[in-house]
Design a protein around this motif. Sequence first.
Motif: not given
Length: 93
Positions: A32-36, A6-7, A41-42
Amino acid sequence: MHNSCTTEDLLQYLYNDLPAGERTKIEVMLQENWGHREKLQVLKEAQEQLNYTPLEEPRSQSLQNVLDHLYNSNKPEKRSYTTWYSKPAADML
């Protein structure tokens, strides 16, 4: 912790506020997860902006409004009760 990040998990990771075991789990998920990774990074960029953004002193009127609100919210409220009884409930016992 859950099976996904989670955030809040990422923020705790960013601020080194996780136990070692949970931190390791997050690191595996990040690999494993580029979305995370992108979300982390954001968050890092936002952290850097916050660290370098000068803070301005609040206006004195803003502070006074906050203090007035706090003062007034701690006063007991005067309530009036309208009932169909001719006497207050305490007198009826």
